[in-house]
Design an enzyme around this catalytic site. Structure first.
Site, PDB file in Angstrom:
ATOM      1  N   HIS A  76      -0.885   0.416  -9.975  1.00  0.00           N
ATOM      2  CA  HIS A  76      -1.656  -1.117  -8.874  1.00  0.00           C
ATOM      3  C   HIS A  76      -2.206  -2.358  -9.858  1.00  0.00           C
ATOM      4  CE1 HIS A  76      -4.291  -1.053  -4.891  1.00  0.00           C
ATOM      5  NE2 HIS A  76      -3.454  -2.237  -5.446  1.00  0.00           N
ATOM      6  N   ARG A  85       1.153  -1.090   0.152  1.00  0.00           N
ATOM      7  CA  ARG A  85       0.029   0.320   0.008  1.00  0.00           C
ATOM      8  C   ARG A  85       0.609   0.769  -0.210  1.00  0.00           C
ATOM      9  NH1 ARG A  85      -3.591  -3.046  -1.516  1.00  0.00           N
ATOM     10  NH2 ARG A  85      -6.033  -2.739  -1.008  1.00  0.00           N
ATOM     11  N   GLU A 128      -4.295   6.903  -5.801  1.00  0.00           N
ATOM     12  CA  GLU A 128      -4.405   5.872  -7.155  1.00  0.00           C
ATOM     13  C   GLU A 128      -5.764   6.842  -7.942  1.00  0.00           C
ATOM     14  OE1 GLU A 128      -4.097   2.972  -6.129  1.00  0.00           O
ATOM     15  OE2 GLU A 128      -2.267   2.435  -5.352  1.00  0.00           O
TER      16      GLU A 128
END
Ligand SMILES: NC(=O)c1ccc[n+]([C@@H]2O[C@H](COP(=O)([O-])OP(=O)(O)OC[C@H]3O[C@@H](n4cnc5c(N)ncnc54)[C@H](O)[C@@H]3O)[C@@H](O)[C@H]2O)c1
Ligand SMILES: O=C(O)[C@H](O)COP(=O)(O)O
Length: 602
Positions: A303, A252, A281
């Site tokens: 991601h 994370r 993000e």
């Protein structure tokens, strides 16, 4: 907590029109394999392009289920608007985009897929490991730009190098095994990992970051993002690393402080980074995260850790089958907010469940977080004294301890621990809990007293159950309020709730004033404080309680001062408000006569 089946009448009422089937909203790209399970019973509304926060709030009232990945923020406002909502499913692991507390308060079950994307995340970590080692990103970019820069793109090998892993959980352990397969030496830091399991995977557990950072060639983190892991690595930590080291993040954004990481790369404190996750993000244009993603020395991916066909099938099947079960009135397999106590036991046990959960949380944050200790491999004794000793079904109390112990180190905040899986979770973490019932109450004035003891088994006396250093927390319930009456060798009486600072110090004049000044300077408000002294028979007198002192430092000093010389120790326990960052802890630790400081959030 477990809802009954959803009837179509209910749906019709909430919609203001009749609809043939209960409705499920899927505002992200979720694999059709799982969604197909729902198609015959439910009206599945798939919107892979996503919804704005307001669109979600406007739409949600007519849905019974919501299935998301990491992009949809399921806030308290969304949940409040979801008047028909029974279940929120996270097609993945991390539930940090869901307000689980608010869902629990509304009786909405939150489920996830705890294991569906582990292989994908571990493989992506290894992909970034090799890509950073061999400059794959830069090579691809420059080659496509028509350049042939072999001389500038000389990499390093990973074989025979040392990989450091922070967080040896499901993904971390998989990465470790893969790295061993690549011929790497693997070291790890994880207060909850079992040393035995680590050893079997050829991983050496080391006590803390200080032992890890200076020696690793590559570093990867696999912890959840929690208050205790936010900014875990800042400037000081990057400066301790080898200049040739490369760091990876497929966990994370925020565990590495992004500004510090950018500085570390710019100043050449480390050689490179492989990043899959960011604090925001997608990163905002011009932000530190965006600068990192574009940095020459960084290989970045948007991601993608869980983005494989296989992982997406797994997580989709996992959560959709749970949604089906829940909306038919059944029990899910991976609820993140399952209850600890059955309704019939609630009144009798609830205060003790709360007490023991708080004792577990206090244990981990005080003994492990602040002092770099380990929980995995420790033995715990939970002693029920007085009236509580007569209770036969202590499974909720056992589960409460497991939940408290893991709450500050797990993605779900321990909310997924329940009476069914607590023993399994304890076993996985190498936590051994022995429950002892005793009618004696050893002179205590409380009808029921709970003592949590923890001790190391002496590794030199393998299997002989010899006890090493013992740590003790004692507590009791009065009315509905829970109290801690002993912490270590110190007698206390405080409610374990909110944000606490516990300072172990020499009991001498001036301490309280000094601490008050530091906190005042840093904008931290003292809501109450208490001085806990060594138990009678150890040294000194009983603790002096000062309740509800605000910032009246001078007054505190007058009450709290005593004239004992250095040698006597005490605990200063403060309930505080405001943000307590690393710098506050550093300032407090630097104060004369302060032995150690722990920050506890309960
Ligand atoms: N990038 C992606 O797409 C992707 C995919 C899967 C998982 N993840 C993320 O990876 C993380 C790890 O997932 P997991 O399934 O392995 O979780 P896990 O709960 O199995 O493991 C986490 C481990 O971190 C340890 N830990 C917690 N605090 C720590 C600390 N301060 N220091 C050292 N260790 C600490 C815990 O003891 C635990 O063993 C999660 O945040 C998850 O959301 C990301
Ligand atoms: O926590 C997770 O499961 C991963 O971060 C994956 O997130 P995603 O489902 O948005 O890819």
């Amino acid at each position: 907590m477990v809802p009954g089946p959803v009837s179509n009448d209910r749906l019709g009422a909430s919609n203001g029109r009749s609809s043939p089937k209960p409705r499920i909203l899927v505002p992200e790209k979720v694999s059709p394999d799982g969604l197909a399970l729902l198609a015959s019973d439910f009206d599945v509304d798939s919107r892979p392009g996503g919804l704005s926060p307001q669109e979600l709030i406007d739409l949600i009232p007519s849905y019974h289920g919501l299935i998301v990945r990491s992009e949809t923020k399921v806030t308290a406002a969304v949940l409040a608007a979801g008047t028909s909502l029974r279940v929120v499913a996270r097609a993945g692991v991390g539930v940090d985009n869901i307000d689980v507390e608010a869902a629990t308060a509304q009786g909405i079950i939150v489920v996830n897929s705890p294991a569906g994307n582990i292989v994908a995340a571990a493989e992506h970590t290894v992909a970034l490991l090799l890509a950073t080692a061999r400059n794959i990103g830069r090579a691809d970019r420059t080659f496509k730009d028509g350049k042939w820069e072999r001389g500038k793109l000389v990499g390093v090998e990973v074989g025979r190098k040392t990989l450091g892993i922070i967080g040896l959980g499901k993904v971390g352990m998989k990465v470790a095994r893969m790295a061993v397969g690549l011929g790497m030496k693997v070291l790890a830091v994880d207060p909850y990992a079992s040393a035995d399991v680590a050893r079997q995977a050829s991983v050496e557990l080391v006590p803390g970051l200080a032992d890890l950072l200076p020696v690793v060639d590559f570093l990867t983190i696999h912890t959840p993002l929690l208050a205790s892991t936010l900014d875990l690595l800042g400037e000081a930590e990057f400066q301790r690393m080898k200049k040739t080291a490369r760091v990876l993040n497929v966990a994370r954004g925020g565990v590495y402080n992004e500004a510090a990481l950018l500085k570390a790369l710019d100043e050449g404190w480390i050689a490179g980074a492989g990043l899959d996750v960011f604090t925001k993000e997608p990163p905002e244009e011009g932000s530190v995260a965006a600068q990192l993603a574009r940095h020459e020395k960084v290989v970045s991916t948007p991601h993608l850790g869980a983005s494989t066909v296989e992982a997406q099938e797994n997580v989709s099947l996992d959560v959709c089958s749970q949604v089906l079960l829940i909306l038919r009135g059944g029990l899910p397999t991976a609820a993140v907010n399952a209850p600890l106590i059955l309704p019939e036991e609630y009144r009798k046990l609830q205060p003790f469940v709360k007490l023991i959960e708080k004792m577990g949380g206090l244990y981990t944050q005080h003994y492990v977080g602040a002092r770099g200790g380990m929980v995995g491999g420790r033995k715990f004794e939970l002693v029920y004294q007085g009236e509580l000793a007569g209770i036969n079904n202590t499974r909720p109390l056992f589960a409460a301890l497991v939940k408290g112990l893991v709450s500050s180190i797990s993605d779900s905040g321990g909310r997924d621990v329940n009476i069914v899986n607590a023993a399994l979770i304890a076993r996985e973490k190498g936590i051994v809990i022995n429950e002892v019932h005793t009618r004696e109450n050893s002179g205590s004035t409380y009808a029921s007293l709970v003592t949590l003891r923890s001790y190391d088994t002496d590794p030199a006396a393998a299997g002989k159950e010899e006890r090493g250093a013992e740590q003790i927390i004692e507590g009791y319930v009065s009315g509905k309020t829970v109290y801690i009456s002993k912490l270590d060798r110190f007698t206390a009486s405080f409610t374990p709730e909110g944000t606490l600072l516990i300072l172990h110090n020499y009991d001498e004049p001036g301490k309280i004033g000094g601490v008050g000044m530091v906190l005042g300077r840093r904008g931290v408000n003292i809501e109450w404080m208490q001085v806990a002294s060594l138990e009678k028979g150890d040294q000194g007198d009983k603790g002096l309680e000062l309740s509800k002192v605000d910032s009246a430092v001078a007054g505190m000093e007058a009450h709290g001062s005593n004239t004992k010389g250095r040698g006597n120790e005490a605990l200063m326990i403060l309930g505080v408000g405001g943000v307590v960052g690393k710098e506050v802890l550093q300032d407090l630790t630097g104060e004369e006569g302060i032995l150690d400081v722990s920050l506890i959030r309960l």
